[in-house]
Design a protein around this motif. Structure first.
Motif, PDB file in Angstrom:
ATOM      1  N   PHE A  19       0.834  -1.199   0.000  1.00 45.40           N
ATOM      2  CA  PHE A  19       0.000   0.000   0.000  1.00 45.40           C
ATOM      3  C   PHE A  19       0.872   1.254   0.000  1.00 45.40           C
ATOM      4  CE2 PHE A  19      -2.942   3.103   1.967  1.00 45.40           C
ATOM      5  CZ  PHE A  19      -3.929   3.019   1.007  1.00 45.40           C
ATOM      6  N   VAL A 164      -4.091   4.746  -9.852  1.00 45.33           N
ATOM      7  CA  VAL A 164      -4.266   3.562  -9.007  1.00 45.33           C
ATOM      8  C   VAL A 164      -4.353   2.331  -9.906  1.00 45.33           C
ATOM      9  CG1 VAL A 164      -5.818   2.355  -7.407  1.00 45.33           C
ATOM     10  CG2 VAL A 164      -5.399   4.805  -7.142  1.00 45.33           C
ATOM     11  N   ILE A 201      -9.471  -3.270  -0.703  1.00 44.75           N
ATOM     12  CA  ILE A 201      -8.662  -2.092  -0.366  1.00 44.75           C
ATOM     13  C   ILE A 201      -8.685  -1.087  -1.525  1.00 44.75           C
ATOM     14  CG2 ILE A 201      -6.292  -1.258   0.005  1.00 44.75           C
ATOM     15  CD1 ILE A 201      -5.807  -3.799   1.659  1.00 44.75           C
ATOM     16  N   PHE A 205     -10.181   2.580  -1.423  1.00 41.28           N
ATOM     17  CA  PHE A 205      -9.215   3.642  -1.690  1.00 41.28           C
ATOM     18  C   PHE A 205      -9.742   4.588  -2.787  1.00 41.28           C
ATOM     19  CE2 PHE A 205      -4.872   4.848  -3.486  1.00 41.28           C
ATOM     20  CZ  PHE A 205      -4.623   5.771  -2.479  1.00 41.28           C
TER      21      PHE A 205
END
Ligand SMILES: Nc1ncnc2c1ncn2[C@@H]1O[C@H](COP(=O)(O)OP(=O)(O)O)[C@@H](O)[C@H]1O
Ligand SMILES: [Mg+2]
Lengths: 222, 337
Positions: A19, A164, A201, A205
């Protein structure tokens, strides 16, 4: 599908590190995109036909370069830029190395978003500034940027979200990151626990980025 | 102050050439309020935008205070624009900047030292009556208030000329009046030459000294506003005047009229009725008032009567000649049966 909590707890340090790698890559790429993409986007806009620094050559050259980089699939860019990466950061592996192609891809992406945000400005407002005797620099600083501020912030949000996704491919050069973790464990090793966790996640996010981005964009709009 | 000579503006569009302005020549004197009227598409904006070079003229010459702007380099042009203010139909304020910052923009453009900007903005805000709105964003202002900010921004550097492109067209009648009053005050107190573009004849009647009427890029008629109202020559001009001073008679009345229908225009303080009563005594005709009003073009009265004259044809002709001599204008609307 199987979700193994014990396995998850074991891998927390690894998830944590991934992360942070993702954050690292995205932060660098975003910073570079803003530093270079913002002026490029502004330049493309103000050199366009009918605008106050109209310049066909600059406009077309910039437009061509931006389109060219944007049309190259990221995975190819990643490999093709290895020499540049080596030259800039002295390594071709790891998150630092992955930041270079990510930045290169993010610059034209963000530049186009800036240009789009500028196009939404009512031309009359720009014209009034010209009629008032404003210099090009004043018009950029006191008219274009304030008027497009909200749109540019939305552009930053879109760029981060897109990064991302793109950064997941950084694994090809050992860039790491949460997306890479999902591919390595989830895809290649059929590790459902890691796959589900990383995907969750990523979803959270991205939702969070979008939420915060939208809030800021709205808050700055007068 | 502004000399326009054989000005043409041709737009090159995908569908071919469009004539925005077609060979216009006009002189606008120092200190006057000059109105340019016409329907939408007549070329008014194109013309006024050529004055500060927001549009480059295709041919012809415009000089502002003796300077031909087309000959200036970009920095000189920018300097010249500091002395030509402009306000717009949709105000065109920077929405993300406060009233203060919007006005300060003009001063920064003129490189006014930072410590003097504050005082000058305050002064301008007093002039336009917005002292309490200094730190407000345009989104919180009414249309009239936004235009006042536009005016303050345009006047910041003491320009010689103020260009107004449909500056009141987005405002309601009451607000329009108050903005026009402000423009009048600016004109008389600061001696700023104002060029005012509008499709509303009311506005011209209210504030302009001289005017031009445009159609298809051409000026069809121009002159003193009062004279144009008193004796318009062109159909289009009459149409515009009738939009503010109507002498239309109901059909029921018109049907009953058998005599000669005439419109008589009296200027200034000529007592209209007395001219008519003299006429009726002098000639063998009968007069019958059908419509009458006194309008004020700014402060000067203009009387317009519509009446029916009956009697012998030759007598009517003589009577009309007599009225003509004593009034501004007589027009036969319809001959008697
Ligand atoms: N930028 C432009 N490009 C092409 N045609 C234009 C442009 N601006 C105005 N025109 C045309 O020129 C003519 C006059 O327009 P304009 O000056 O805006 O008239 P007005 O202000 O009287 O409504 C119209 O036919 C209009 O379509
Ligand atoms: Mg117009």
């Amino acid at each position: 599908m199987e979700f193994d909590v014990q396995h998850l707890v074991e891998l927390i340090p690894e998830i944590n590190e991934s992360f942070l790698q993702t954050l690292y890559m995205i932060s660098i790429a975003l910073a570079v995109a803003i530093i270079f993409g913002l002026p490029i986007g502004i330049l493309i806009f103000i050199t366009d036909k009918g605008l106050f620094l109209q310049n066909g050559i600059v406009n077309q050259v910039l437009g061509f370069i931006v389109n060219m980089i944007r049309s190259i699939p990221f995975i190819i860019l990643l490999v093709a830029l290895i020499p540049l990466t080596d030259f800039l950061v002295n390594t071709t592996i790891g998150p630092k190395a992955a930041s270079v192609p990510l930045s290169v891809a993010a610059i034209p992406f963000f530049a186009r978003l800036v240009e789009t945000a500028l196009r939404k400005i009512d031309y009359g407002v720009i014209e009034a500034a010209i009629a008032a005797g404003g210099t090009p620099w004043m018009i950029i600083k006191d008219v274009l940027l304030p008027e497009a501020k909200s749109g540019i912030i939305s552009g930053i949000t879109i760029t981060v979200v897109s990064l991302v996704g793109t950064s997941a491919m950084a694994g090809v050069v050992g860039g790491g990151g949460i997306g890479d973790l999902a591919i390595r464990f989830g895809y290649y090793r059929y590790d459902d626990t890691i796959m589900i966790t990383t995907v969750v996640i990523l979803i959270v996010f991205v939702q969070l980025i979008q939420l915060i981005g939208d809030k800021i964009a709205k808050a700055v709009d007068k | 102050m502004i000399n326009i000579h054989n000005l043409s503006k041709i737009y090159l569009t995908k569908k071919g050439k469009v004539k925005g302005v077609d060979n216009v020549s006009l002189t606008i004197n120092e200190g006057e309020i000059y109105g340019i009227v016409g329907y939408s598409g007549a070329g008014k904006s194109s013309l006024v935008r050529c004055i500060n070079l927001l549009e480059r003229p295709t041919s012809g010459i415009i000089t502002v205070d003796g300077v031909d702007l087309t000959t200036l380099k970009s920095e000189e042009l920018r300097q010249a624009r500091l002395k030509i203010g402009m306000i717009f139909q949709h105000f065109n304020l920077v929405s993300q900047k406060t009233v203060f910052e919007n006005i300060a923009f003009s001063l920064k453009a003129a490189k006014v030292p930072a410590n003097k900007i504050n005082d000058r903005v305050e002064e301008l805000l007093v002039m336009v009556g917005l002292s309490d709105k200094r730190d407000v964003f345009p989104g919180q202002l009414s249309g009239g208030q936004k235009q006042r900010v536009g005016i303050a921004r345009a006047l910041a550097n003491n320009p010689k000329v103020l260009l107004c492109d449909e500056a009141t067209s987005a405002l309601d009648p009451t607000t329009t009046k108050s903005i026009l009053k402000l423009l009048k005050k600016i004109n008389s107190e600061l001696n700023i030459t104002i060029v005012l573009i509008t499709h509303e004849m009311d506005v011209v009647k209210e504030v302009c000294h001289r005017m031009a009427i445009m159609q298809n890029g051409k000026v069809v008629e121009n002159g003193n506003v009062y004279d144009i109202f008193a004796s318009p020559n062109k159909e289009l001009t009459k149409e515009f005047i009738e939009s503010v001073i109507s002498f239309e008679l109901p059909d029921a009345i018109l049907e009953k009229v058998t005599g000669t229908l005439v419109k008589v225009v009296f200027k200034g303080d000529v007592a209209g009725e007395s001219v008519v009563s003299d006429t009726v005594q002098k000639f063998a005709v009968k007069g019958n008032f059908l419509h009458g009003s006194i309008d004020y073009i700014q402060d000067a009265p203009l009387g317009i009567f519509v009446m029916e004259l009956t009697g012998d044809r030759a007598e009517i002709k003589e009577a009309l000649k007599y009225i003509e001599e004593r009034t501004a204008h007589v027009e036969v609307i319809r001959h008697g049966v």
